[in-house]
Design a protein around this motif. Structure first.
Motif, PDB file in Angstrom:
ATOM      1  N   THR A   4       0.835  -1.200   0.000  1.00 16.93           N
ATOM      2  CA  THR A   4       0.000   0.000   0.000  1.00 16.93           C
ATOM      3  C   THR A   4       0.870   1.251   0.000  1.00 16.93           C
ATOM      4  O   THR A   4       0.614   2.198  -0.748  1.00 16.93           O
ATOM      5  CB  THR A   4      -0.927  -0.003   1.225  1.00 16.93           C
ATOM      6  OG1 THR A   4      -1.706  -1.192   1.220  1.00 16.93           O
ATOM      7  CG2 THR A   4      -1.856   1.189   1.216  1.00 16.93           C
ATOM      8  N   SER A   5       1.894   1.246   0.825  1.00 17.09           N
ATOM      9  CA  SER A   5       2.798   2.383   0.895  1.00 17.09           C
ATOM     10  C   SER A   5       3.514   2.584  -0.436  1.00 17.09           C
ATOM     11  O   SER A   5       3.657   3.713  -0.917  1.00 17.09           O
ATOM     12  CB  SER A   5       3.812   2.144   2.010  1.00 17.09           C
ATOM     13  OG  SER A   5       4.763   3.167   2.035  1.00 17.09           O
ATOM     14  N   PHE A   6       3.964   1.503  -1.036  1.00 11.62           N
ATOM     15  CA  PHE A   6       4.646   1.576  -2.324  1.00 11.62           C
ATOM     16  C   PHE A   6       3.710   2.115  -3.402  1.00 11.62           C
ATOM     17  O   PHE A   6       4.112   2.933  -4.232  1.00 11.62           O
ATOM     18  CB  PHE A   6       5.160   0.186  -2.718  1.00 11.62           C
ATOM     19  CG  PHE A   6       5.895   0.160  -4.020  1.00 11.62           C
ATOM     20  CD1 PHE A   6       7.150   0.713  -4.137  1.00 11.62           C
ATOM     21  CD2 PHE A   6       5.321  -0.409  -5.142  1.00 11.62           C
ATOM     22  CE1 PHE A   6       7.841   0.697  -5.332  1.00 11.62           C
ATOM     23  CE2 PHE A   6       5.990  -0.429  -6.345  1.00 11.62           C
ATOM     24  CZ  PHE A   6       7.255   0.124  -6.442  1.00 11.62           C
ATOM     25  N   GLN A   7       2.450   1.700  -3.368  1.00  6.67           N
ATOM     26  CA  GLN A   7       1.485   2.164  -4.364  1.00  6.67           C
ATOM     27  C   GLN A   7       1.279   3.672  -4.247  1.00  6.67           C
ATOM     28  O   GLN A   7       1.212   4.374  -5.247  1.00  6.67           O
ATOM     29  CB  GLN A   7       0.149   1.425  -4.204  1.00  6.67           C
ATOM     30  CG  GLN A   7      -0.888   1.828  -5.236  1.00  6.67           C
ATOM     31  CD  GLN A   7      -0.457   1.509  -6.646  1.00  6.67           C
ATOM     32  OE1 GLN A   7       0.070   0.436  -6.903  1.00  6.67           O
ATOM     33  NE2 GLN A   7      -0.670   2.420  -7.562  1.00  6.67           N
ATOM     34  N   ARG A   8       1.181   4.172  -3.017  1.00 10.12           N
ATOM     35  CA  ARG A   8       1.023   5.619  -2.832  1.00 10.12           C
ATOM     36  C   ARG A   8       2.239   6.370  -3.365  1.00 10.12           C
ATOM     37  O   ARG A   8       2.105   7.416  -4.007  1.00 10.12           O
ATOM     38  CB  ARG A   8       0.805   5.952  -1.359  1.00 10.12           C
ATOM     39  CG  ARG A   8      -0.633   5.735  -0.918  1.00 10.12           C
ATOM     40  CD  ARG A   8      -0.795   6.139   0.505  1.00 10.12           C
ATOM     41  NE  ARG A   8      -0.452   4.940   1.278  1.00 10.12           N
ATOM     42  CZ  ARG A   8      -0.333   4.874   2.578  1.00 10.12           C
ATOM     43  NH1 ARG A   8      -0.508   5.947   3.296  1.00 10.12           N
ATOM     44  NH2 ARG A   8      -0.035   3.758   3.179  1.00 10.12           N
ATOM     45  N   SER A   9       3.416   5.819  -3.108  1.00 10.14           N
ATOM     46  CA  SER A   9       4.637   6.457  -3.611  1.00 10.14           C
ATOM     47  C   SER A   9       4.660   6.465  -5.131  1.00 10.14           C
ATOM     48  O   SER A   9       5.041   7.455  -5.755  1.00 10.14           O
ATOM     49  CB  SER A   9       5.871   5.719  -3.095  1.00 10.14           C
ATOM     50  OG  SER A   9       5.947   5.810  -1.706  1.00 10.14           O
TER      51      SER A   9
ATOM     52  N   ARG B 215       2.278   9.144  -6.466  1.00  9.52           N
ATOM     53  CA  ARG B 215       2.876  10.486  -6.382  1.00  9.52           C
ATOM     54  C   ARG B 215       3.938  10.674  -7.455  1.00  9.52           C
ATOM     55  O   ARG B 215       4.020  11.735  -8.088  1.00  9.52           O
ATOM     56  CB  ARG B 215       3.474  10.712  -4.994  1.00  9.52           C
ATOM     57  CG  ARG B 215       2.452  11.021  -3.930  1.00  9.52           C
ATOM     58  CD  ARG B 215       3.142  11.527  -2.680  1.00  9.52           C
ATOM     59  NE  ARG B 215       4.117  10.549  -2.205  1.00  9.52           N
ATOM     60  CZ  ARG B 215       4.019   9.871  -1.067  1.00  9.52           C
ATOM     61  NH1 ARG B 215       3.003  10.065  -0.279  1.00  9.52           N
ATOM     62  NH2 ARG B 215       4.952   9.009  -0.724  1.00  9.52           N
ATOM     63  N   PHE B 216       4.760   9.660  -7.667  1.00 11.76           N
ATOM     64  CA  PHE B 216       5.804   9.735  -8.684  1.00 11.76           C
ATOM     65  C   PHE B 216       5.191   9.929 -10.069  1.00 11.76           C
ATOM     66  O   PHE B 216       5.654  10.761 -10.853  1.00 11.76           O
ATOM     67  CB  PHE B 216       6.645   8.462  -8.656  1.00 11.76           C
ATOM     68  CG  PHE B 216       7.656   8.387  -9.758  1.00 11.76           C
ATOM     69  CD1 PHE B 216       8.792   9.166  -9.729  1.00 11.76           C
ATOM     70  CD2 PHE B 216       7.463   7.529 -10.833  1.00 11.76           C
ATOM     71  CE1 PHE B 216       9.724   9.104 -10.754  1.00 11.76           C
ATOM     72  CE2 PHE B 216       8.382   7.457 -11.851  1.00 11.76           C
ATOM     73  CZ  PHE B 216       9.520   8.243 -11.818  1.00 11.76           C
ATOM     74  N   THR B 217       4.136   9.186 -10.365  1.00 15.00           N
ATOM     75  CA  THR B 217       3.465   9.303 -11.660  1.00 15.00           C
ATOM     76  C   THR B 217       2.884  10.689 -11.858  1.00 15.00           C
ATOM     77  O   THR B 217       2.993  11.276 -12.939  1.00 15.00           O
ATOM     78  CB  THR B 217       2.363   8.236 -11.772  1.00 15.00           C
ATOM     79  OG1 THR B 217       2.940   6.948 -11.581  1.00 15.00           O
ATOM     80  CG2 THR B 217       1.666   8.296 -13.113  1.00 15.00           C
ATOM     81  N   GLU B 218       2.301  11.234 -10.812  1.00 16.82           N
ATOM     82  CA  GLU B 218       1.727  12.577 -10.896  1.00 16.82           C
ATOM     83  C   GLU B 218       2.814  13.619 -11.139  1.00 16.82           C
ATOM     84  O   GLU B 218       2.654  14.502 -11.997  1.00 16.82           O
ATOM     85  CB  GLU B 218       0.978  12.893  -9.594  1.00 16.82           C
ATOM     86  CG  GLU B 218       0.246  14.201  -9.617  1.00 16.82           C
ATOM     87  CD  GLU B 218      -0.532  14.429  -8.337  1.00 16.82           C
ATOM     88  OE1 GLU B 218      -0.492  15.573  -7.855  1.00 16.82           O
ATOM     89  OE2 GLU B 218      -1.143  13.472  -7.834  1.00 16.82           O
ATOM     90  N   GLU B 219       3.906  13.519 -10.423  1.00 19.36           N
ATOM     91  CA  GLU B 219       5.013  14.463 -10.604  1.00 19.36           C
ATOM     92  C   GLU B 219       5.623  14.337 -12.001  1.00 19.36           C
ATOM     93  O   GLU B 219       5.956  15.340 -12.632  1.00 19.36           O
ATOM     94  CB  GLU B 219       6.089  14.241  -9.543  1.00 19.36           C
ATOM     95  CG  GLU B 219       5.665  14.613  -8.146  1.00 19.36           C
ATOM     96  CD  GLU B 219       5.452  16.099  -7.975  1.00 19.36           C
ATOM     97  OE1 GLU B 219       6.189  16.895  -8.603  1.00 19.36           O
ATOM     98  OE2 GLU B 219       4.546  16.470  -7.216  1.00 19.36           O
ATOM     99  N   LEU B 220       5.762  13.136 -12.470  1.00 22.36           N
ATOM    100  CA  LEU B 220       6.316  12.914 -13.810  1.00 22.36           C
ATOM    101  C   LEU B 220       5.390  13.504 -14.872  1.00 22.36           C
ATOM    102  O   LEU B 220       5.850  14.113 -15.840  1.00 22.36           O
ATOM    103  CB  LEU B 220       6.525  11.426 -14.044  1.00 22.36           C
ATOM    104  CG  LEU B 220       7.257  11.034 -15.313  1.00 22.36           C
ATOM    105  CD1 LEU B 220       8.638  11.658 -15.361  1.00 22.36           C
ATOM    106  CD2 LEU B 220       7.353   9.523 -15.413  1.00 22.36           C
ATOM    107  N   SER B 221       4.107  13.354 -14.681  1.00 23.54           N
ATOM    108  CA  SER B 221       3.140  13.919 -15.620  1.00 23.54           C
ATOM    109  C   SER B 221       3.252  15.443 -15.655  1.00 23.54           C
ATOM    110  O   SER B 221       3.206  16.050 -16.728  1.00 23.54           O
ATOM    111  CB  SER B 221       1.733  13.488 -15.217  1.00 23.54           C
ATOM    112  OG  SER B 221       0.782  14.087 -16.047  1.00 23.54           O
ATOM    113  N   GLN B 222       3.379  16.053 -14.485  1.00 18.96           N
ATOM    114  CA  GLN B 222       3.537  17.503 -14.426  1.00 18.96           C
ATOM    115  C   GLN B 222       4.820  17.949 -15.135  1.00 18.96           C
ATOM    116  O   GLN B 222       4.829  18.948 -15.841  1.00 18.96           O
ATOM    117  CB  GLN B 222       3.559  17.987 -12.965  1.00 18.96           C
ATOM    118  CG  GLN B 222       2.229  17.907 -12.278  1.00 18.96           C
ATOM    119  CD  GLN B 222       1.232  18.874 -12.887  1.00 18.96           C
ATOM    120  OE1 GLN B 222       1.586  19.960 -13.355  1.00 18.96           O
ATOM    121  NE2 GLN B 222      -0.026  18.472 -12.899  1.00 18.96           N
TER     122      GLN B 222
END
Length: 51
Positions: free
Chosen positions: A24-29, A32-39
């Motif tokens: 679960t923790s890894f999925q949240r990370s 967030r990484f995917t969102e930052e990469l998209s930005q």
């Protein structure tokens, strides 16, 4: 038989709980990484259009 089952659950239960927590923790990370990469990709596209 019942005692063996309870012993098995108690010894395997902890690793299962820890594994679920870590996944679960890894999925949240990763989210967030995917969102930052998209930005970052959006910003790079905007900068490319400006040039």
């Amino acid at each position: 038989m019942e005692q063996n089952l309870l012993t098995a659950i108690s010894s395997v239960g902890f690793p299962i709980v820890v594994t679920l927590y870590l996944l679960t923790s890894f999925q949240r990370s990763m989210d967030r990484f995917t969102e930052e990469l998209s930005q970052l990709v959006k910003e790079l596209h905007e900068q490319r259009r400006a040039c």
